[in-house]
Scaffold this active site. Structure first.
Site, PDB file in Angstrom:
ATOM      1  N   GLY A 129     -11.584  -1.906 -10.986  1.00  0.00           N
ATOM      2  CA  GLY A 129     -12.362  -3.102 -11.327  1.00  0.00           C
ATOM      3  C   GLY A 129     -12.682  -3.177 -12.811  1.00  0.00           C
ATOM      4  O   GLY A 129     -12.247  -2.330 -13.602  1.00  0.00           O
TER       5      GLY A 129
ATOM      6  N   LYS B 174       0.883  -1.184   0.000  1.00  0.00           N
ATOM      7  CA  LYS B 174       0.000   0.000   0.000  1.00  0.00           C
ATOM      8  C   LYS B 174       0.915   1.226   0.000  1.00  0.00           C
ATOM      9  O   LYS B 174       2.054   1.160   0.478  1.00  0.00           O
ATOM     10  CB  LYS B 174      -0.890  -0.047   1.258  1.00  0.00           C
ATOM     11  CG  LYS B 174      -1.677   1.212   1.551  1.00  0.00           C
ATOM     12  CD  LYS B 174      -3.145   1.076   1.161  1.00  0.00           C
ATOM     13  CE  LYS B 174      -3.938   2.366   1.426  1.00  0.00           C
ATOM     14  NZ  LYS B 174      -4.252   3.144   0.231  1.00  0.00           N
ATOM     15  N   SER B 175       0.442   2.344  -0.533  1.00  0.00           N
ATOM     16  CA  SER B 175       1.286   3.535  -0.608  1.00  0.00           C
ATOM     17  C   SER B 175       1.642   4.034   0.783  1.00  0.00           C
ATOM     18  O   SER B 175       0.772   4.164   1.657  1.00  0.00           O
ATOM     19  CB  SER B 175       0.573   4.653  -1.371  1.00  0.00           C
ATOM     20  OG  SER B 175       0.326   4.254  -2.692  1.00  0.00           O
TER      21      SER B 175
ATOM     22  N   CYS C 126      -2.932   9.200  -7.251  1.00  0.00           N
ATOM     23  CA  CYS C 126      -4.128   9.050  -6.420  1.00  0.00           C
ATOM     24  C   CYS C 126      -5.105  10.156  -6.835  1.00  0.00           C
ATOM     25  O   CYS C 126      -4.741  11.327  -6.825  1.00  0.00           O
ATOM     26  CB  CYS C 126      -3.766   9.163  -4.938  1.00  0.00           C
ATOM     27  SG  CYS C 126      -5.221   9.195  -3.900  1.00  0.00           S
TER      28      CYS C 126
ATOM     29  N   GLY D  65      -7.901   7.848   1.250  1.00  0.00           N
ATOM     30  CA  GLY D  65      -7.142   9.012   1.705  1.00  0.00           C
ATOM     31  C   GLY D  65      -5.718   8.688   2.103  1.00  0.00           C
ATOM     32  O   GLY D  65      -5.140   9.356   2.962  1.00  0.00           O
ATOM     33  N   LEU D  66      -5.181   7.651   1.497  1.00  0.00           N
ATOM     34  CA  LEU D  66      -3.786   7.241   1.722  1.00  0.00           C
ATOM     35  C   LEU D  66      -3.447   6.986   3.203  1.00  0.00           C
ATOM     36  O   LEU D  66      -2.436   7.480   3.716  1.00  0.00           O
ATOM     37  CB  LEU D  66      -2.817   8.291   1.130  1.00  0.00           C
ATOM     38  CG  LEU D  66      -2.873   8.456  -0.393  1.00  0.00           C
ATOM     39  CD1 LEU D  66      -2.142   9.717  -0.842  1.00  0.00           C
ATOM     40  CD2 LEU D  66      -2.296   7.241  -1.102  1.00  0.00           C
TER      41      LEU D  66
HETATM   42  C1  SIN Z   1      -6.320   5.823  -1.272  1.00  0.00           C
HETATM   43  O1  SIN Z   1      -5.587   5.500  -0.329  1.00  0.00           O
HETATM   44  O2  SIN Z   1      -7.263   6.608  -1.137  1.00  0.00           O
HETATM   45  C2  SIN Z   1      -6.084   5.239  -2.645  1.00  0.00           C
HETATM   46  C3  SIN Z   1      -4.744   5.538  -3.141  1.00  0.00           C
HETATM   47  C4  SIN Z   1      -4.703   5.652  -4.638  1.00  0.00           C
HETATM   48  O3  SIN Z   1      -5.727   5.581  -5.314  1.00  0.00           O
HETATM   49  O4  SIN Z   1      -3.616   5.851  -5.164  1.00  0.00           O
END
Ligand code: SIN
Length: 305
Positions: A217, A46-47, A130, A73-74
């Site tokens: 998706g 995950k980021s 994002c 929201g990361l």
């Molecule tokens: C998120 O954490 O909201 C998604 C991150 C992304 O779409 O890059």
């Protein structure tokens, strides 16, 4: 020895082209191990950012026609904490581990990238796409000058391969793939989610806590495929296809369009990590049936005149 399914992605050797996409089961070494054991050719975390981040209020995910809408929201614990998860993952999986990172400046990206490299990650994937977090994400990925500076700065500070995850929320994605390549990217990932939303007709309000989110998706597969197909003749670096891939057939479509590898994300929420086995087996059976010697042999075949 190279097997039929193995591919080279920058300096990485993957046993098969199906990778875990950033954002799904990527926050702990336990879940990353689970995906690697299910057969992924590589896993992407995950980021992660410089500091811990809470993310948005709920709801952060909702189902949409043909896909999933999310605006998390990361959320992440920050690189200093996450470095330990990278170390643990590296010591328990036998496929490449790629750390997805985001930042609010080029220097921040570089700092996080360096810390991830020190923790043992095999490559970085820069999240510059994002679609809904201000001053980060696709605000960066939609500005060629900032994008190039970030890629260059990260490249100057690390010696592992750097991938750039592109946003589809631009008029001409080719320009951004080229910019990433000029900045020194070792591969581009196409695509991140498509900016989207949903409204509840009873409450008469947007469903997501953040109102706007990103669609992933099957609904975005044709868009992602078009992006890979458009980028392929324009850059020399490998392309990682991402967007709505849930079967071997989808994976093969992306490879024929020009992807060297593919990423699977949303499909895992519906089918579990077992989806990697069926994609792997399906690609293998396809190569045999069509009498192709390897995955490498079919990359970009859809471009033949
Ligand atoms: C998120 O954490 O909201 C998604 C991150 C992304 O779409 O890059």
């Amino acid at each position: 020895m190279k097997s039929k399914l193995s591919i080279d992605l920058a300096e990485l050797r993957l046993a098969n082209p199906a990778m875990l996409a950033a954002g799904i089961l990527g926050m702990t070494s336990f879940s990353l191990k689970r995906v690697a054991e299910a057969g992924a050719g590589a896993v992407v975390t995950k980021s992660v950012g410089l500091k811990p981040r809470m993310g948005y209020p709920n709801p952060t995910v909702t189902q949409a026609e043909g896909g999933v809408l999310n605006a998390m929201g990361l959320p992440n614990p920050g690189i200093d904490y996450f470095a330990e998860e990278i170390r643990k993952t590296k010591s328990t999986v036998n496929c490449p581990v790629i750390t997805s990172i985001y930042g609010f400046s080029a220097e921040e990206y570089a700092k996080i990238g360096k810390k991830a490299e020190e923790a043992g990650t095999d490559a970085l994937e820069l999240n510059v796409s994002c679609p809904h977090v201000e001053k980060v994400g696709c605000e960066i990925g939609q500005d060629p000058k900032i994008l190039k500076t970030i890629v260059k700065t990260v490249k100057k500070n690390v010696s592992i391969p750097v991938f750039v995850k592109l946003t589809p929320n631009v008029t001409n994605i080719i320009e951004f793939a080229k910019t990433a390549e000029e900045g020194g990217a070792d591969a581009v990932t196409a695509i991140n989610t498509v900016r989207a939303m949903a409204i509840n007709v009873e409450t008469k309000r947007p469903i997501l806590g953040n109102k706007l989110g990103g669609l992933s998706g099957p609904a975005i597969k044709p868009i992602a495929l078009r992006c890979v197909y458009e980028i392929y003749p324009e850059v020399k670096v490998p392309i990682i296809g991402c967007g709505g891939i849930r079967s071997w057939r989808d994976a093969v479509e992306f490879i024929l369009a020009g992807a060297t590898a593919v990423q699977v994300g949303t499909a895992i929420s519906f089918e579990g990590p077992e989806v990697f086995q069926s994609i792997k087996k399906g690609i293998e059976a396809y190569l045999k049936k069509e009498k192709h010697g390897s995955v490498r042999e079919i990359v970009g075949l859809a471009h033949r005149g």
